[in-house]
Design an enzyme around this catalytic site. Structure first.
Site, short mmCIF file in Angstrom:
data_model
loop_
_atom_site.label_atom_id
_atom_site.label_comp_id
_atom_site.label_asym_id
_atom_site.label_seq_id
_atom_site.Cartn_x
_atom_site.Cartn_y
_atom_site.Cartn_z
N ASP A 63 0.47 -1.30 -0.37
CA ASP A 63 0.53 -0.34 -0.10
C ASP A 63 0.83 0.72 0.15
O ASP A 63 -0.13 2.45 0.61
CB ASP A 63 -0.51 0.08 1.20
CG ASP A 63 -1.75 -1.05 1.39
OD1 ASP A 63 -2.62 -1.09 0.10
OD2 ASP A 63 -2.25 -1.66 2.07
N GLU A 68 -0.18 9.65 1.82
CA GLU A 68 -1.19 10.54 2.21
C GLU A 68 -0.76 10.03 4.30
O GLU A 68 -0.77 11.01 4.60
CB GLU A 68 -2.09 10.38 2.21
CG GLU A 68 -3.30 11.45 3.21
CD GLU A 68 -4.25 11.53 2.79
OE1 GLU A 68 -4.98 12.73 2.10
OE2 GLU A 68 -5.05 11.06 2.66
N ASP A 69 -1.20 8.26 4.47
CA ASP A 69 -1.17 8.22 5.46
C ASP A 69 -0.19 7.78 7.34
O ASP A 69 -0.12 7.99 7.31
CB ASP A 69 -1.40 6.34 5.67
CG ASP A 69 -3.21 6.39 4.74
OD1 ASP A 69 -3.38 7.26 5.07
OD2 ASP A 69 -2.73 6.11 3.29
N ARG A 88 1.03 -1.77 6.91
CA ARG A 88 2.21 -0.61 6.05
C ARG A 88 2.34 0.31 7.58
O ARG A 88 3.38 0.96 7.71
CB ARG A 88 0.30 0.27 6.51
CG ARG A 88 -0.63 -0.63 5.39
CD ARG A 88 -1.51 0.79 4.84
NE ARG A 88 -0.47 2.02 3.72
CZ ARG A 88 -1.37 3.14 3.13
NH1 ARG A 88 -2.26 3.07 3.84
NH2 ARG A 88 -0.32 3.81 3.25
N ARG A 136 -8.23 2.99 12.25
CA ARG A 136 -6.55 2.77 11.78
C ARG A 136 -5.64 4.30 13.26
O ARG A 136 -5.09 4.09 12.92
CB ARG A 136 -6.08 3.58 10.72
CG ARG A 136 -6.24 2.25 9.78
CD ARG A 136 -5.98 1.14 9.82
NE ARG A 136 -6.17 0.41 8.71
CZ ARG A 136 -6.33 0.91 7.02
NH1 ARG A 136 -4.90 1.04 6.44
NH2 ARG A 136 -6.80 -0.51 6.09
N HIS A 166 -11.50 6.01 6.32
CA HIS A 166 -10.73 6.94 6.88
C HIS A 166 -11.73 8.38 7.27
O HIS A 166 -12.53 8.42 6.08
CB HIS A 166 -9.84 7.33 5.90
CG HIS A 166 -8.16 6.41 6.40
ND1 HIS A 166 -7.86 5.92 4.87
CD2 HIS A 166 -7.90 5.76 7.90
CE1 HIS A 166 -6.31 5.57 5.74
NE2 HIS A 166 -6.39 5.45 6.75
N CYS A 253 -5.51 10.04 -1.02
CA CYS A 253 -4.15 9.16 -0.43
C CYS A 253 -3.08 9.16 -1.30
O CYS A 253 -1.75 8.27 -0.60
CB CYS A 253 -4.56 7.95 -0.60
SG CYS A 253 -6.56 7.70 -0.04
N1 GLY Z 1 -5.52 0.63 0.93
C1 GLY Z 1 -4.95 1.31 1.96
C2 GLY Z 1 -6.03 0.56 3.19
O1 GLY Z 1 -6.06 -0.24 3.58
O2 GLY Z 1 -5.02 1.75 3.38
#
Ligand code: GLY
Length: 258
Positions: A63, A68-69, A88, A136, A166, A253
């Protein structure tokens, strides 16, 4: 208005098809098509006047194109997050290296365990931020985030998520006090003072548009959203994101804009 001068993106990796997916948008992403769509996305950002740093694909993290995450970049500081998705979490180290090229070490902050936070849960509206409490992003992550913002004279509001992955899956700020809202965010008290563009359920994916220096980039194939955004007076560009959508990923994202 030129607000953003830079963007950071990361090329999709071949392992993209193994990325996390809710299954809401069925199918496995096609790597070659995803690369072409990603190139078009970079081109759109450049057309909006930003200099784009393109990081190489990272096969360790399926991913990892969703840059952005692992970070939140503000005009006063950078915050390296602690992604709540285990697969991630390691993405934060690669993004830190890139962020160091733009922010001095004493302006780089971190969200630390047991706090978790992902940038997809953070929506910037000037110097005020909305942060989603989600699967998350946890309460401790939000507490740390708020403390960091306060240190730099910025503020935040917590928003409890009910259904979506999100915060920015369903609500996005287009500057000028205008929000695009879909689903659970349409009537949320936290956004009541904004002018809200309400998106029909069948186009909910396109709530995830990005404002870049007076242009709004919109995913291809969402005519109601395109019309609504144009009627607010924005220049628009469209980019096909079909392969990223299969992993619940959207336009925001795919880059860090600052
Ligand atoms: N596939 C993006 C996420 O779930 O973080």
């Amino acid at each position: 208005m030129q607000k953003f001068s830079h963007a950071i993106v990361r090329k999709p990796c071949r392992a993209l098809a193994e990325g996390i997916s809710s299954g809401l948008y069925p199918g496995k992403p096609d790597y070659e098509l995803a690369c072409r769509q990603h190139d078009a996305y970079i081109q759109a950002l450049r057309e909006c006047g930003v200099d784009v740093m393109v990081l190489p694909a990272d096969e360790r993290y399926p991913d990892s194109c969703f840059v952005e995450d692992p970070a939140v970049l503000t005009r006063r500081c950078a915050i390296i997050t602690n992604p709540g998705a285990l697969s991630r979490n390691g993405e934060k180290e690669g993004i830190l290296e890139a962020v160091r090229q733009f922010y001095p070490e004493d302006k780089i902050e971190r969200i630390l365990p047991p706090g978790t936070l992902e940038g997809g849960d953070v929506m910037m509206a000037g110097d005020h931020f909305f942060v989603g409490k989600s699967a998350r992003t946890n309460a401790e992550g939000i507490r740390q985030f708020q403390e960091i913002l306060e240190k730099y004279g910025m503020t935040c509001t917590e928003v409890e998520l009910e259904k979506v992955l999100h915060l920015k899956t369903g609500v996005n700020y287009l500057e000028n006090d205008i929000l695009l809202t879909a689903g659970e965010f349409v009537d949320k008290q936290e956004f009541i003072s904004y002018h809200r563009i309400v998106i029909p359920e069948e186009e909910a994916y396109a709530a995830n548009c990005i404002w870049v220096n007076d242009t709004v980039i919109i995913p291809e194939g969402y005519p109601a959203v395109l019309d609504a955004v144009r009627s607010c007076g924005y220049r628009t560009l469209t980019v096909d994101t079909s392969e990223f959508r299969k992993l619940d990923g959207g336009l925001s994202c795919l880059s860090l804009r600052f």
